[in-house]
Design a protein around this motif. Structure first.
Motif, PDB file in Angstrom:
ATOM      1  N   GLY A 290      -5.178  -1.159 -17.385  1.00  0.00           N
ATOM      2  CA  GLY A 290      -5.888  -0.052 -16.769  1.00  0.00           C
ATOM      3  C   GLY A 290      -5.091   1.223 -16.899  1.00  0.00           C
ATOM      4  N   SER A 291      -5.701   2.327 -16.524  1.00  0.00           N
ATOM      5  CA  SER A 291      -4.985   3.593 -16.519  1.00  0.00           C
ATOM      6  C   SER A 291      -3.936   3.586 -15.417  1.00  0.00           C
ATOM      7  N   ASN A 292      -2.942   4.456 -15.556  1.00  0.00           N
ATOM      8  CA  ASN A 292      -1.874   4.502 -14.553  1.00  0.00           C
ATOM      9  C   ASN A 292      -2.432   4.748 -13.156  1.00  0.00           C
ATOM     10  N   GLU A 293      -3.283   5.749 -13.032  1.00  0.00           N
ATOM     11  CA  GLU A 293      -3.812   6.099 -11.713  1.00  0.00           C
ATOM     12  C   GLU A 293      -4.616   4.954 -11.117  1.00  0.00           C
ATOM     13  N   ALA A 294      -5.430   4.296 -11.937  1.00  0.00           N
ATOM     14  CA  ALA A 294      -6.255   3.188 -11.445  1.00  0.00           C
ATOM     15  C   ALA A 294      -5.387   2.023 -10.976  1.00  0.00           C
ATOM     16  N   LEU A 295      -4.337   1.711 -11.725  1.00  0.00           N
ATOM     17  CA  LEU A 295      -3.472   0.589 -11.356  1.00  0.00           C
ATOM     18  C   LEU A 295      -2.692   0.887 -10.081  1.00  0.00           C
ATOM     19  N   LEU A 296      -2.157   2.096  -9.967  1.00  0.00           N
ATOM     20  CA  LEU A 296      -1.414   2.459  -8.754  1.00  0.00           C
ATOM     21  C   LEU A 296      -2.299   2.330  -7.525  1.00  0.00           C
ATOM     22  N   LYS A 297      -3.547   2.751  -7.647  1.00  0.00           N
ATOM     23  CA  LYS A 297      -4.460   2.686  -6.499  1.00  0.00           C
ATOM     24  C   LYS A 297      -4.893   1.257  -6.217  1.00  0.00           C
ATOM     25  N   LYS A 298      -5.271   0.504  -7.253  1.00  0.00           N
ATOM     26  CA  LYS A 298      -5.760  -0.850  -7.037  1.00  0.00           C
ATOM     27  C   LYS A 298      -4.700  -1.750  -6.430  1.00  0.00           C
ATOM     28  N   PHE A 299      -3.451  -1.589  -6.877  1.00  0.00           N
ATOM     29  CA  PHE A 299      -2.403  -2.488  -6.404  1.00  0.00           C
ATOM     30  C   PHE A 299      -1.599  -1.911  -5.230  1.00  0.00           C
ATOM     31  N   GLY A 300      -2.026  -0.758  -4.728  1.00  0.00           N
ATOM     32  CA  GLY A 300      -1.525  -0.275  -3.448  1.00  0.00           C
ATOM     33  C   GLY A 300      -0.136   0.303  -3.437  1.00  0.00           C
ATOM     34  N   ILE A 301       0.266   0.984  -4.542  1.00  0.00           N
ATOM     35  CA  ILE A 301       1.623   1.543  -4.548  1.00  0.00           C
ATOM     36  C   ILE A 301       1.625   3.039  -4.867  1.00  0.00           C
ATOM     37  N   ALA A 302       0.464   3.690  -4.747  1.00  0.00           N
ATOM     38  CA  ALA A 302       0.381   5.141  -4.942  1.00  0.00           C
ATOM     39  C   ALA A 302       0.983   5.863  -3.737  1.00  0.00           C
ATOM     40  N   PRO A 303       1.278   7.163  -3.856  1.00  0.00           N
ATOM     41  CA  PRO A 303       1.864   7.896  -2.725  1.00  0.00           C
ATOM     42  C   PRO A 303       1.067   7.774  -1.437  1.00  0.00           C
ATOM     43  N   GLU A 304      -0.259   7.768  -1.535  1.00  0.00           N
ATOM     44  CA  GLU A 304      -1.058   7.662  -0.312  1.00  0.00           C
ATOM     45  C   GLU A 304      -0.889   6.311   0.380  1.00  0.00           C
ATOM     46  N   HIS A 305      -0.574   5.272  -0.386  1.00  0.00           N
ATOM     47  CA  HIS A 305      -0.327   3.962   0.222  1.00  0.00           C
ATOM     48  C   HIS A 305       1.019   3.948   0.952  1.00  0.00           C
ATOM     49  N   ILE A 306       2.002   4.617   0.377  1.00  0.00           N
ATOM     50  CA  ILE A 306       3.296   4.728   1.061  1.00  0.00           C
ATOM     51  C   ILE A 306       3.122   5.513   2.358  1.00  0.00           C
ATOM     52  N   ALA A 307       2.365   6.603   2.291  1.00  0.00           N
ATOM     53  CA  ALA A 307       2.120   7.412   3.485  1.00  0.00           C
ATOM     54  C   ALA A 307       1.409   6.600   4.557  1.00  0.00           C
ATOM     55  N   GLU A 308       0.441   5.796   4.160  1.00  0.00           N
ATOM     56  CA  GLU A 308      -0.277   4.971   5.137  1.00  0.00           C
ATOM     57  C   GLU A 308       0.648   3.928   5.761  1.00  0.00           C
ATOM     58  N   ALA A 309       1.539   3.358   4.954  1.00  0.00           N
ATOM     59  CA  ALA A 309       2.507   2.400   5.494  1.00  0.00           C
ATOM     60  C   ALA A 309       3.416   3.065   6.525  1.00  0.00           C
ATOM     61  N   VAL A 310       3.785   4.318   6.276  1.00  0.00           N
ATOM     62  CA  VAL A 310       4.594   5.063   7.246  1.00  0.00           C
ATOM     63  C   VAL A 310       3.835   5.215   8.558  1.00  0.00           C
ATOM     64  N   ARG A 311       2.565   5.580   8.480  1.00  0.00           N
ATOM     65  CA  ARG A 311       1.776   5.734   9.710  1.00  0.00           C
ATOM     66  C   ARG A 311       1.697   4.408  10.475  1.00  0.00           C
ATOM     67  N   GLU A 312       1.525   3.310   9.744  1.00  0.00           N
ATOM     68  CA  GLU A 312       1.438   2.006  10.386  1.00  0.00           C
ATOM     69  C   GLU A 312       2.742   1.619  11.064  1.00  0.00           C
ATOM     70  N   VAL A 313       3.851   1.845  10.393  1.00  0.00           N
ATOM     71  CA  VAL A 313       5.132   1.436  10.968  1.00  0.00           C
ATOM     72  C   VAL A 313       5.519   2.344  12.147  1.00  0.00           C
ATOM     73  N   LEU A 314       5.122   3.610  12.082  1.00  0.00           N
ATOM     74  CA  LEU A 314       5.403   4.501  13.210  1.00  0.00           C
ATOM     75  C   LEU A 314       4.614   4.086  14.444  1.00  0.00           C
ATOM     76  N   ALA A 315       3.456   3.490  14.259  1.00  0.00           N
ATOM     77  CA  ALA A 315       2.651   3.022  15.400  1.00  0.00           C
ATOM     78  C   ALA A 315       3.336   1.854  16.114  1.00  0.00           C
ATOM     79  N   ARG A 316       4.253   1.177  15.404  1.00  0.00           N
ATOM     80  CA  ARG A 316       4.985   0.049  16.002  1.00  0.00           C
ATOM     81  C   ARG A 316       6.373   0.429  16.470  1.00  0.00           C
ATOM     82  N   LYS A 317       6.749   1.670  16.213  1.00  0.00           N
ATOM     83  CA  LYS A 317       8.092   2.121  16.559  1.00  0.00           C
ATOM     84  C   LYS A 317       8.222   2.289  18.072  1.00  0.00           C
ATOM     85  N   VAL A 318       9.282   1.764  18.639  1.00  0.00           N
ATOM     86  CA  VAL A 318       9.519   1.867  20.081  1.00  0.00           C
ATOM     87  C   VAL A 318      10.120   3.236  20.396  1.00  0.00           C
TER      88      VAL A 318
END
Length: 318
Positions: A290-318
């Motif tokens: 696939g194209s680079n952009e399509a693969l990054l999005k499909k497999f969840g490693i694009a910048p927006e996926h990293i940003a979403e992981a940050v939001r998720e982990v901050l929700a669990r931060k004490v």
């Protein structure tokens, strides 16, 4: 926020070919061993300009690593290169028995690593090579982030007496560093400061980690980015310090989440300073074309996926 990424770009494979040619001309011990992919990996630069130190081994990775072990045993420094999928998975027994166990001075370069390999498909993509290589005793595992760091890592490997695996990518990436950049084995590089969370990344994913941090900055989230060019040995002190300073960790890699950077960081944290953590990587799947952009999005490693992981982990931060 002003981007930390340079407009200047370079393909790691181009830098690799240039530097290995320089090393081979300066040191008669340096030999380039090719698995019949020199035009793709850029070993053809050595073949053209210093042919006496270029050895064509054909499509026979196991033999190439066995030959490299023999050359190292008599004083040469062989640099073996093929696609990461081939040099790791096809030759792992020869690497372990002939190279790693006797701790021979063989350099292994895995080009075309990760997802973005030019639509070659899952047979040519390596999502497991970090996990495999870092499990071998005596093996050093490195994943530079840009062209400057490719040069620094290769200069280190040339001076280091022992087996080294270097993970490279196919396509051009923005420069993160300038000529003053240095590489130290076992040390991370703080490329962005922040107080809310630390993104620990390696190789190609460090560029995307910085892009994610820029997205988060607009939301008032200050993410530190800690680049790990040295995956084995890894920087225990920097990981623990990041956990103590920001209290939350996200790891990011263009590799399986099983056994790669995320696993290495988790091992350090669970034994020393457990904090909320989220791993960004390919999640137990085979890759595909696939194209680079399509693969990054499909497999969840694009910048927006990293940003979403940050939001998720901050929700669990004490």
């Amino acid at each position: 926020m002003t981007s930390m990424l340079s407009e200047k770009q370079a393909a790691m494979r181009d830098v690799f070919g240039d530097v290995l040619l320089e090393l081979s001309k300066a040191d008669p011990r340096v030999l380039a061993l090719d698995g019949d992919l020199a035009n793709s990996t850029k070993l053809d630069k050595v073949a053209e300009h210093n042919p006496s130190q270029f050895l064509q081994m054909g499509i026979a990775e196991q033999n190439m690593l066995s030959v490299a072990a023999g050359l190292a045993a008599v004083g040469f420094q062989p640099w073996t290169c093929s696609f990461a999928a081939f040099i790791s998975k096809r030759a792992i027994d020869q690497i372990q028995v002939n190279v790693a166990q006797p701790k021979l001075d063989v350099k292994m370069v895995g080009a075309y690593s990760g997802l973005l390999t030019g639509c070659t498909g899952k047979t040519h993509q390596a999502l497991e090579d970090i996990a495999m290589m870092r499990s071998l005793a005596h093996m050093v595992v490195l994943a530079p982030a840009d062209g400057i760091e490719v040069r620094r890592v290769m200069e280190f490997a040339h001076q280091y007496n022992g087996p080294v695996y270097i993970r490279l990518a196919r396509d051009p990436l923005p420069y993160l560093f300038d000529d003053s950049h240095t590489f130290t084995l076992g040390k991370g590089v703080q490329v962005k400061s922040g107080s809310h969370v630390t993104i620990i990344s390696t190789g190609t994913e460090t560029v995307r980690a910085l892009q994610a941090a820029e997205l988060l900055e607009g939301e008032g989230i200050r993410a530190a980015v800690l680049h790990m060019p040295s995956i084995k040995p890894i920087d225990h002190e920097a990981i623990i310090r990041a956990a103590e300073t920001t209290g939350a960790i996200v790891t990011a890699e263009e590799h399986s989440i099983i056994g790669g950077l995320g696993s290495a960081v988790a091992e350090v944290l669970v034994e020393n300073r457990p904090v909320p953590m989220r791993r960004v990587g390919v999640r137990d799947l085979n890759a595909e074309s696939g194209s680079n952009e399509a693969l990054l999005k499909k497999f969840g490693i694009a910048p927006e996926h990293i940003a979403e992981a940050v939001r998720e982990v901050l929700a669990r931060k004490v």
